[in-house]
Design an enzyme around this catalytic site. Structure first.
Site, PDB file in Angstrom:
ATOM      1  N   ASP A   1       0.811  -1.222   0.000  1.00  0.00           N
ATOM      2  CA  ASP A   1       0.000   0.000   0.000  1.00  0.00           C
ATOM      3  C   ASP A   1       0.845   1.273   0.000  1.00  0.00           C
ATOM      4  OD1 ASP A   1       0.766  -0.725   2.612  1.00  0.00           O
ATOM      5  OD2 ASP A   1      -0.894   0.347   3.526  1.00  0.00           O
ATOM      6  N   HIS A   2       2.173   1.114   0.032  1.00  0.00           N
ATOM      7  CA  HIS A   2       3.057   2.278   0.010  1.00  0.00           C
ATOM      8  C   HIS A   2       3.967   2.332  -1.218  1.00  0.00           C
ATOM      9  CE1 HIS A   2       2.196   3.722   4.160  1.00  0.00           C
ATOM     10  NE2 HIS A   2       1.786   2.469   4.265  1.00  0.00           N
TER      11      HIS A   2
ATOM     12  N   HIS B   1       7.989  -0.503  12.855  1.00  0.00           N
ATOM     13  CA  HIS B   1       6.910  -1.219  12.188  1.00  0.00           C
ATOM     14  C   HIS B   1       7.313  -2.688  12.067  1.00  0.00           C
ATOM     15  CE1 HIS B   1       3.321  -1.634   9.939  1.00  0.00           C
ATOM     16  NE2 HIS B   1       3.849  -1.663   8.732  1.00  0.00           N
TER      17      HIS B   1
ATOM     18  N   HIS C   1      -3.500   7.838   7.075  1.00  0.00           N
ATOM     19  CA  HIS C   1      -3.368   6.378   7.083  1.00  0.00           C
ATOM     20  C   HIS C   1      -4.471   5.727   7.925  1.00  0.00           C
ATOM     21  CE1 HIS C   1      -1.476   2.362   7.421  1.00  0.00           C
ATOM     22  NE2 HIS C   1      -0.870   2.698   6.285  1.00  0.00           N
TER      23      HIS C   1
END
Length: 307
Positions: free
Chosen positions: A65-66, A138, A265
């Site tokens: 998604d990035h 993360h 986000h």
């Protein structure tokens, strides 16, 4: 001045009315993009912007998604007659990841240069942007970015005259250039006063709250921070997947004291982020929910205007 546009505010997947999280900065004719998830090239167009001036692309991490929108974005840039090199910045493995994605975009009319981040804190100067990349927490290696625009001191005629700087050198020195003239070397400090306050934007997503985020966002003009979950009962889920809640982001903002914070986000299930802002503003009043296309122009302030 520095223009900032949130191109998308969705996490995990694009939605009918919400593109994936990405941000564009524009300064002095050059654009800088952070992340390029699916649909970013369309989000750029919907925001009324162009992909042609993008000189720098910063990638936070290698989740789809990035970064999955990168091949289409690069092709769009090529189709827009981009010829100048593009610099990509991202965690170690950047060259390998981009090379794999470019299997479907093998021919481009411009060169891609790579800067792979390997240290917890790294500084890059490029296209007028002073970029501080900082490692966050993360499930995979992930970086946040602080973008700084420095501002030189005022040109001082008296100082130039005192230092016997010839007038033909003044304009170059005012631009920060060093000048050699008639066998003499002249430097900007010979004609400029003290540096004035610049501009600073800190962007951080896909992480648990860690001290470095508040440190890097300290006194920023704008702090854009992940707010994956607005609901108070999602704290355990945020910890499990290494994301942040609105409240955790607000506590970081309170410590960093930026002029304002935008949340981004959002979880696909979070359809009305504005419903959760009261508790956020109780902690940090200058907090706002991000939305696709949200734009701000940050202007330099002179010392007299700050008083």
């Amino acid at each position: 001045m520095l223009d900032i546009t949130l191109l998308g505010t969705s996490g995990m997947m694009p939605l009918p009315n919400r593109w994936l999280t990405a941000m564009m900065a524009r300064y002095n004719g050059s654009s800088l993009l952070i992340d390029s998830g699916e649909g970013t090239q369309l989000a750029i167009r919907e925001a009324g912007l162009s992909c042609n001036p993008i000189d720098v692309i910063c990638i936070t991490h290698y989740h789809a998604d990035h970064i999955s929108g990168l091949p289409g974005l690069l092709l769009s840039m090529g189709n827009a007659d981009r010829k100048d090199p593009v610099t990509m910045i991202g965690p170690a493995g950047l060259i390998k990841v981009v090379s794999a994605l470019r299997i479907v975009a093998p021919e481009l009319p411009f060169e891609i240069k790579f800067i792979e981040l390997k240290e917890p804190l790294e500084h890059i100067s490029i296209c007028g942007y002073e970029i501080d990349a900082f490692k966050v927490n993360h499930k995979v290696t992930c970086y946040g970015y602080s973008i700084n625009i420095k501002r030189a001191g005022r040109f001082m005629v008296e100082k130039a005259q005192e230092n016997k700087v010839p007038m033909p050198a003044w304009s170059h020195l005012q631009k920060g250039e060093t000048v050699m003239l008639d066998g003499m070397t002249y430097t900007p400090d010979m004609v400029l006063g003290e540096a004035r306050k610049g501009l600073k934007v800190t962007y951080c997503t896909d992480t648990r709250p860690v001290p470095v985020i508040a440190q890097m966002a300290k006194d920023a003009d704008l702090f854009i921070c992940e707010g994956m979950y607005g609901e108070k009962d999602k704290v355990s889920k945020a910890k499990e997947y290494k994301h942040m809640t609105f409240i955790e982001a607000a506590n970081l903002a309170k410590e960093a004291n930026p002029k304002q914070m935008w949340l981004t986000h959002f979880s696909p299930s979070l359809t009305r982020p504005q419903d959760y802002m009261k508790d956020v503003r109780d902690i940090f009043p200058e907090s706002y929910p991000g939305k696709d296309g949200k734009t701000i122009t940050l202007n330099f302030l002179d010392k007299l205007e700050n008083n």
